[in-house]
Design a protein around this motif. Structure first.
Motif: not given
Length: 82
Positions: A74-79, A52-53, A66-70, A23-30
């Motif tokens: 353990d899955v801690t949540g989803s949104e 966060r994935e 989904m938030s989880r511990n790799t 989830a926090d893997h930013p795409r390259p700009e331009n």
């Protein structure tokens, strides 16, 4: 077998889901160079611990975070994605 929580359909079997991206893997700009684009596509940190994935629940076709511990799996949540 593990159960994952779809925020739209509730708890479901893990076989119904497909991993998309960190989830926090930013795409390259331009317009990235070939090297930058390849690094974005194929290089991931994959740290152990909380993550966060973005996942796809195949039956409903919805993407969500989904938030989880790799380390412990353990899955801690989803949104829903906003």
């Amino acid at each position: 077998m593990q159960t994952f929580p779809c925020p739209f359909c509730g708890p479901r079997d893990e076989t119904e889901f497909h991993f998309a991206v960190e989830a926090d893997h930013p795409r390259p700009e331009n317009t990235p160079s070939d090297v930058e684009w390849a690094a974005y596509l194929y290089t991931v940190d994959a740290p152990q611990g909380p993550a966060r994935e973005i996942w796809l629940h195949i039956p409903c076709g919805e993407y969500f975070v989904m938030s989880r511990n790799t380390r412990t799996r353990d899955v801690t949540g989803s949104e829903a994605l906003r």
